[in-house]
Write a protein that holds these residues in place. Structure first.
Motif, PDB file in Angstrom:
ATOM      1  N   HIS A 174       0.850  -1.189   0.000  1.00  0.00           N
ATOM      2  CA  HIS A 174       0.000   0.000   0.000  1.00  0.00           C
ATOM      3  C   HIS A 174       0.884   1.237   0.000  1.00  0.00           C
ATOM      4  CE1 HIS A 174      -3.773   2.178   0.615  1.00  0.00           C
ATOM      5  NE2 HIS A 174      -3.095   2.984   1.415  1.00  0.00           N
ATOM      6  N   LEU A 175       0.586   2.174  -0.901  1.00  0.00           N
ATOM      7  CA  LEU A 175       1.346   3.406  -1.014  1.00  0.00           C
ATOM      8  C   LEU A 175       0.406   4.609  -0.967  1.00  0.00           C
ATOM      9  CD1 LEU A 175       3.816   2.272  -3.796  1.00  0.00           C
ATOM     10  CD2 LEU A 175       4.375   2.669  -1.391  1.00  0.00           C
ATOM     11  N   ASN A 176       0.999   5.787  -0.821  1.00  0.00           N
ATOM     12  CA  ASN A 176       0.178   6.996  -0.750  1.00  0.00           C
ATOM     13  C   ASN A 176      -0.437   7.346  -2.094  1.00  0.00           C
ATOM     14  OD1 ASN A 176       2.659   7.437   1.306  1.00  0.00           O
ATOM     15  ND2 ASN A 176       0.783   8.324   2.180  1.00  0.00           N
ATOM     16  N   ARG A 177       0.375   7.276  -3.154  1.00  0.00           N
ATOM     17  CA  ARG A 177      -0.099   7.653  -4.479  1.00  0.00           C
ATOM     18  C   ARG A 177       0.391   6.628  -5.504  1.00  0.00           C
ATOM     19  NH1 ARG A 177      -2.157  10.273  -1.248  1.00  0.00           N
ATOM     20  NH2 ARG A 177      -2.195  12.558  -0.977  1.00  0.00           N
ATOM     21  N   GLN A 228       4.179   5.911  -5.269  1.00  0.00           N
ATOM     22  CA  GLN A 228       4.901   6.927  -4.500  1.00  0.00           C
ATOM     23  C   GLN A 228       4.537   6.834  -3.031  1.00  0.00           C
ATOM     24  OE1 GLN A 228       3.489  10.955  -5.072  1.00  0.00           O
ATOM     25  NE2 GLN A 228       5.516  11.837  -4.745  1.00  0.00           N
ATOM     26  N   TYR A 229       5.572   6.929  -2.172  1.00  0.00           N
ATOM     27  CA  TYR A 229       5.305   7.049  -0.737  1.00  0.00           C
ATOM     28  C   TYR A 229       5.618   8.470  -0.292  1.00  0.00           C
ATOM     29  CZ  TYR A 229      10.249   6.986   0.805  1.00  0.00           C
ATOM     30  OH  TYR A 229      11.564   7.305   1.030  1.00  0.00           O
ATOM     31  N   LEU A 230       4.835   8.974   0.662  1.00  0.00           N
ATOM     32  CA  LEU A 230       4.991  10.344   1.137  1.00  0.00           C
ATOM     33  C   LEU A 230       5.378  10.408   2.602  1.00  0.00           C
ATOM     34  CD1 LEU A 230       1.851  11.922  -0.609  1.00  0.00           C
ATOM     35  CD2 LEU A 230       4.230  11.954  -1.406  1.00  0.00           C
ATOM     36  N   GLY A 231       5.426   9.283   3.262  1.00  0.00           N
ATOM     37  CA  GLY A 231       5.750   9.228   4.678  1.00  0.00           C
ATOM     38  C   GLY A 231       7.242   9.152   4.929  1.00  0.00           C
ATOM     39  N   GLU A 254      -3.833   5.316  -1.605  1.00  0.00           N
ATOM     40  CA  GLU A 254      -4.826   6.246  -1.093  1.00  0.00           C
ATOM     41  C   GLU A 254      -5.490   7.029  -2.224  1.00  0.00           C
ATOM     42  OE1 GLU A 254      -5.801   6.807   2.264  1.00  0.00           O
ATOM     43  OE2 GLU A 254      -4.731   4.895   2.515  1.00  0.00           O
ATOM     44  N   ARG A 255      -4.706   7.338  -3.249  1.00  0.00           N
ATOM     45  CA  ARG A 255      -5.280   8.122  -4.345  1.00  0.00           C
ATOM     46  C   ARG A 255      -4.507   7.891  -5.630  1.00  0.00           C
ATOM     47  NH1 ARG A 255      -4.531  13.595  -5.850  1.00  0.00           N
ATOM     48  NH2 ARG A 255      -3.435  14.079  -3.912  1.00  0.00           N
ATOM     49  N   LEU A 256      -5.238   7.688  -6.719  1.00  0.00           N
ATOM     50  CA  LEU A 256      -4.642   7.636  -8.048  1.00  0.00           C
ATOM     51  C   LEU A 256      -4.380   9.051  -8.555  1.00  0.00           C
ATOM     52  CD1 LEU A 256      -6.712   4.864  -9.879  1.00  0.00           C
ATOM     53  CD2 LEU A 256      -4.256   4.791  -9.384  1.00  0.00           C
ATOM     54  N   GLN A 289      13.176  10.484  -5.141  1.00  0.00           N
ATOM     55  CA  GLN A 289      13.349   9.423  -4.165  1.00  0.00           C
ATOM     56  C   GLN A 289      12.032   8.892  -3.615  1.00  0.00           C
ATOM     57  OE1 GLN A 289      15.038  12.195  -4.360  1.00  0.00           O
ATOM     58  NE2 GLN A 289      17.204  11.957  -3.792  1.00  0.00           N
ATOM     59  N   THR A 290      10.950   9.675  -3.749  1.00  0.00           N
ATOM     60  CA  THR A 290       9.659   9.212  -3.247  1.00  0.00           C
ATOM     61  C   THR A 290       8.960   8.272  -4.220  1.00  0.00           C
ATOM     62  OG1 THR A 290       8.332  11.035  -4.177  1.00  0.00           O
ATOM     63  CG2 THR A 290       9.389  11.397  -2.024  1.00  0.00           C
ATOM     64  N   LEU A 291       9.442   8.220  -5.456  1.00  0.00           N
ATOM     65  CA  LEU A 291       8.840   7.346  -6.465  1.00  0.00           C
ATOM     66  C   LEU A 291       9.414   5.950  -6.270  1.00  0.00           C
ATOM     67  CD1 LEU A 291       8.949   9.829  -9.470  1.00  0.00           C
ATOM     68  CD2 LEU A 291       7.056   9.353  -7.908  1.00  0.00           C
ATOM     69  N   LEU A 292       8.799   5.224  -5.376  1.00  0.00           N
ATOM     70  CA  LEU A 292       9.396   4.012  -4.824  1.00  0.00           C
ATOM     71  C   LEU A 292       9.273   2.809  -5.740  1.00  0.00           C
ATOM     72  CD1 LEU A 292      10.698   2.733  -2.269  1.00  0.00           C
ATOM     73  CD2 LEU A 292       8.372   2.247  -1.473  1.00  0.00           C
ATOM     74  N   VAL A 293       8.099   2.588  -6.296  1.00  0.00           N
ATOM     75  CA  VAL A 293       7.824   1.351  -7.028  1.00  0.00           C
ATOM     76  C   VAL A 293       7.670   1.659  -8.514  1.00  0.00           C
ATOM     77  CG1 VAL A 293       6.182  -0.543  -7.326  1.00  0.00           C
ATOM     78  CG2 VAL A 293       6.743   0.272  -5.025  1.00  0.00           C
ATOM     79  N   PRO A 294       8.483   1.027  -9.377  1.00  0.00           N
ATOM     80  CA  PRO A 294       8.365   1.256 -10.818  1.00  0.00           C
ATOM     81  C   PRO A 294       7.292   0.372 -11.437  1.00  0.00           C
ATOM     82  CG  PRO A 294      10.214  -0.191 -10.378  1.00  0.00           C
ATOM     83  CD  PRO A 294       9.647   0.187  -9.034  1.00  0.00           C
TER      84      PRO A 294
END
Length: 279
Positions: free
Chosen positions: A162-165, A173-176, A197-199, A209-214
């Motif tokens: 689960h990610l933020n965006r 993307q994670y924001l935490g 949480e949101r598309l 660096q927040t763009l975690l998962v490709p």
């Protein structure tokens, strides 16, 4: 552009009993709880679950869906030991392979790189080797001749994170404050499914660096607002401590009947009603 958007039910329809399933997040932080709840609404069972465990493990263990658990811990953070996990473990409901946190990390890393193992010092001189008799050691081929634990790769049939965006192509993307190794879970699995949480249409001026998962590691994306509840997903929402305390002190049949007998919309509604009752 490939649109990978799915519903929680679409994701679960791609899972099967007997699979090895990785679940991202850490303890009671940013767990893909909406996807876990959807899994509980299916008849999938006999799972090998790989997780830095939290209520994801507690729910699946209490429901009798786990055959083997591979974990470094199972905690609710503010409640040190996940109580429904503990109850299931005490009655011998599943096999537990408990390994050191660093061994877990390097097991994910080995799997992500399609290696059979990686050498680590973690675990040497500890009871990890005693309680996991299948672990092996390796000797450095160089002049130092040092002995290491061969941390086995933690390969998975599927992973849930689960990610933020996320966007519709599967970039996440994670924001935490912490990535919680979700990128490794996705890379270590044959298929990975990201709830968010949101598309978003694009990430604009996001810090790279927040763009975690490709996207090339992701098979499906699910928009699930508040989908990590009752775990935290900062900055979108904190952990629901009051609800977590109730979960931890409520007998499983009673909790499941009130909160898990319907779909995700029914769950969120039941949570809101419960909070209103507490006021």
């Amino acid at each position: 552009m490939t649109d990978k958007t799915m519903t929680p039910e679409d994701v679960v329809s791609r899972l099967r009993s007997g699979m090895t399933l990785g679940i991202g997040g850490w303890g009671a932080r940013r767990k893909p709880m909406a996807l876990v709840r959807a899994l509980l609404r299916s008849d999938i069972t006999d799972l090998t679950v790989i997780s830095y465990g939290g209520p994801d493990v507690g729910l699946l263990a209490a429901a009798g869906r786990i055959r083997t658990l591979v974990a470094a811990f199972v905690t609710l953070d503010s409640i040190p030991l996940e109580p429904h996990f503990r109850a299931a473990r005490q009655r011998g409901a599943f096999e537990l392979r408990e390994i050191d946190e660093a061994m877990f990390l390097w097991g994910l890393t080995a799997a992500a790189h399609r290696l059979p193992f990686l050498p680590v010092r973690a675990g040497l001189g500890s009871d990890v080797m005693r309680v996991n008799p299948g672990l092996r050691t390796v000797t450095s081929p160089y002049e130092d001749g040092e002995t290491f634990v061969a941390a086995p790769a933690l390969r998975m049939d599927a992973a849930l994170v689960h990610l933020n965006r996320a966007d519709r192509r599967g970039n996440g993307q994670y924001l935490g404050p912490d990535p919680y190794f979700d990128d490794l879970f996705c890379a270590a699995a044959d298929r990975a499914y990201v709830s968010c949480e949101r598309l978003v249409d694009d990430f604009g001026t996001a810090v790279p660096q927040t763009l975690l998962v490709p996207r090339h590691d992701v098979s499906g994306v699910v928009e699930t607002p508040n989908g990590a509840h009752f775990t935290s997903c900062v900055p979108d929402h904190c952990r629901d401590e009051a609800f977590q305390k109730m979960y931890a002190t409520t007998p499983w049949p009673q909790f499941a009947e009130r909160f898990l007998s319907g779909d995700e919309k029914a769950y969120q509604s039941a949570v809101q009603t419960w909070h209103e009752e507490q006021q």
